[in-house]
Design a protein around this motif. Structure first.
Motif, PDB file in Angstrom:
ATOM      1  N   LEU A   1       3.517   5.958  -2.824  1.00 65.62           N
ATOM      2  CA  LEU A   1       2.306   5.201  -3.037  1.00 65.62           C
ATOM      3  C   LEU A   1       1.875   5.376  -4.484  1.00 65.62           C
ATOM      4  O   LEU A   1       2.431   6.205  -5.213  1.00 65.62           O
ATOM      5  N   ARG A   2       0.918   4.593  -4.929  1.00 60.80           N
ATOM      6  CA  ARG A   2       0.453   4.719  -6.305  1.00 60.80           C
ATOM      7  C   ARG A   2      -0.161   6.092  -6.535  1.00 60.80           C
ATOM      8  O   ARG A   2      -0.881   6.622  -5.684  1.00 60.80           O
TER       9      ARG A   2
ATOM     10  N   LEU B   1      -0.827  20.412   2.002  1.00 61.99           N
ATOM     11  CA  LEU B   1       0.310  20.956   1.273  1.00 61.99           C
ATOM     12  C   LEU B   1       1.210  19.820   0.783  1.00 61.99           C
ATOM     13  O   LEU B   1       1.789  19.894  -0.298  1.00 61.99           O
ATOM     14  N   LEU B   2       1.369  18.801   1.633  1.00 62.33           N
ATOM     15  CA  LEU B   2       2.090  17.592   1.220  1.00 62.33           C
ATOM     16  C   LEU B   2       1.028  16.630   0.696  1.00 62.33           C
ATOM     17  O   LEU B   2       0.510  15.806   1.432  1.00 62.33           O
ATOM     18  N   LYS B   3       0.718  16.772  -0.560  1.00 68.70           N
ATOM     19  CA  LYS B   3      -0.465  16.090  -1.083  1.00 68.70           C
ATOM     20  C   LYS B   3      -0.159  14.657  -1.458  1.00 68.70           C
ATOM     21  O   LYS B   3       0.806  14.367  -2.137  1.00 68.70           O
ATOM     22  N   LEU B   4      -1.014  13.749  -1.020  1.00 67.71           N
ATOM     23  CA  LEU B   4      -0.895  12.334  -1.385  1.00 67.71           C
ATOM     24  C   LEU B   4      -1.852  12.045  -2.540  1.00 67.71           C
ATOM     25  O   LEU B   4      -2.942  12.570  -2.595  1.00 67.71           O
TER      26      LEU B   4
ATOM     27  N   ASP C   1       0.831  -1.203   0.000  1.00 67.99           N
ATOM     28  CA  ASP C   1       0.000   0.000   0.000  1.00 67.99           C
ATOM     29  C   ASP C   1       0.864   1.251   0.000  1.00 67.99           C
ATOM     30  O   ASP C   1       0.547   2.243  -0.676  1.00 67.99           O
ATOM     31  N   LEU C   2       1.936   1.211   0.777  1.00 71.45           N
ATOM     32  CA  LEU C   2       2.857   2.339   0.926  1.00 71.45           C
ATOM     33  C   LEU C   2       4.265   1.775   1.039  1.00 71.45           C
ATOM     34  O   LEU C   2       4.459   0.615   1.402  1.00 71.45           O
ATOM     35  N   ALA C   3       5.264   2.622   0.776  1.00 70.47           N
ATOM     36  CA  ALA C   3       6.646   2.188   0.968  1.00 70.47           C
ATOM     37  C   ALA C   3       7.504   3.391   1.306  1.00 70.47           C
ATOM     38  O   ALA C   3       7.212   4.519   0.893  1.00 70.47           O
ATOM     39  N   ILE C   4       8.549   3.147   2.065  1.00 71.00           N
ATOM     40  CA  ILE C   4       9.579   4.149   2.314  1.00 71.00           C
ATOM     41  C   ILE C   4      10.777   3.761   1.451  1.00 71.00           C
ATOM     42  O   ILE C   4      11.352   2.686   1.627  1.00 71.00           O
ATOM     43  N   ILE C   5      11.120   4.622   0.511  1.00 65.71           N
ATOM     44  CA  ILE C   5      12.172   4.304  -0.457  1.00 65.71           C
ATOM     45  C   ILE C   5      13.203   5.429  -0.472  1.00 65.71           C
ATOM     46  O   ILE C   5      12.846   6.608  -0.540  1.00 65.71           O
ATOM     47  N   THR C   6      14.458   5.056  -0.410  1.00 66.12           N
ATOM     48  CA  THR C   6      15.550   6.025  -0.517  1.00 66.12           C
ATOM     49  C   THR C   6      15.930   6.196  -1.975  1.00 66.12           C
ATOM     50  O   THR C   6      16.196   5.216  -2.671  1.00 66.12           O
TER      51      THR C   6
END
Length: 314
Positions: free
Chosen positions: A277-278, A311-314, A146-151
């Motif tokens: 996320l997508r 402001l930080l739009k998903l 559903d979500l991921a933390i990616i560097t």
């Protein structure tokens, strides 16, 4: 099982691509080989290009066919996930979010994920998956995550990425190394020793950047070693294998009387991590969780404008 035409033909293509044999594919689909050939011909007529190169002995995917089958598999994964989520909703099963991260991500970001609480979803369960950067991005696209933390993810218009942290890549080294005397280290200070770094497939963008920065600085390792677990570098350093490049949050716990951890001074080796996320993600729960996570990461930031829009739009 009766499939709508489009789904039936996609499944046929996926099966033949997996088997590369009309005999085995027909057996899996429980149809005759002539019927399989007819389906493939119908599919290729509909899409307007050749998907499979075949003769009496071999079956191969064309380049266009490889792209098409990959898309079919992604679509099948999305459909499977939609059915699974719908069934869970129907059965009133506790909601689950699957969140991915790299084994080299800053542990504080994982802790922030685990600390998110949604009052309207008190029974929410999180499933955490650790995998390499390219696998994370693909799994988000395929709806396996559903979500991921990616560097340092690669740009992809099908993904929404929100920057959540910036930290320098660090060098883990013996305390007696000359470069350990300063507060930071330049890659120029690391010549004439071995280098330890995560596998390229773990973070291709970062891996290539380290070697390119070294090349531009006229520096190279005596030997190049790869580690999977950051804890491995402690023993390797003790055995005089050299110095190691490790992400900041993972490197700091390795520091001891014998081992120093110093950030690299090169600005290009400041690594950015993103919540991904997508781009077409419409699930309310996923978006609510993402916003709650951003509030954890940026507790003092203004996340909405005067109209109440993120402001930080998903």
């Amino acid at each position: 099982m009766n499939f709508p035409v489009e789904t039936r033909l996609q499944l046929t293509a996926i099966t033949l691509a997996d088997e590369l044999s009309f005999t085995r594919a027909a057996e899996r689909l429980e149809i005759t080989q002539p019927a399989l050939s007819k389906r493939i011909a119908e599919l290729e007529k509909r899409v307007g290009f050749i998907i499979f190169k075949r003769n009496q002995r071999t079956v191969e995917l064309t380049e266009a066919g490889q792209v098409f089958v990959r898309g079919c598999k992604d679509a099948a994964a999305l459909l499977e996930r939609a059915v699974r989520l719908a069934r869970a909703t129907h059965d009133e099963v506790r909601p689950v979010l699957t969140i991915g991260h790299s084994p080299y991500v800053d542990p504080s970001l994982v802790s922030a994920v685990l600390s998110v609480h949604l009052p309207l979803h008190a029974d929410l369960r999180l499933r955490m998956e650790s995998m390499f950067a390219l696998d994370l991005a693909h799994s988000v696209l395929a709806a396996e995550l559903d979500l991921a933390i990616i560097t340092e993810p690669s740009d992809n218009p099908l993904l929404t990425s929100v920057e959540i942290a910036t930290a320098p890549l660090c060098v883990v080294m013996p305390v007696e190394h000359p470069a350990a005397q300063g507060r930071s280290v330049s890659i120029r200070d690391l010549g004439e020793v071995g280098w330890m770094i995560f596998p390229r497939k773990a973070h291709p963008v970062v891996y290539d950047r380290v070697l390119e920065v070294a090349r531009q600085a006229g520096t190279s390792p005596v030997e190049l070693h790869h580690y999977v677990s950051p804890q491995e570098v402690v023993q390797l350093i003790a055995e005089n294998f050299g110095v190691a490049f490790v992400a900041k949050g993972v490197a700091e716990p390795l520091q001891s009387r014998e081992i120093a951890v110093r950030p690299l001074s090169e600005r290009s080796l400041q690594l950015k991590s993103y919540l991904v996320l997508r781009a077409d993600q419409s699930a309310r729960l996923v978006n609510e969780f993402g916003r709650a996570f951003l509030k954890k990461v940026f507790p003092n930031a203004k996340l909405v404008d005067s109209n109440g829009q993120m402001l930080l739009k998903l």
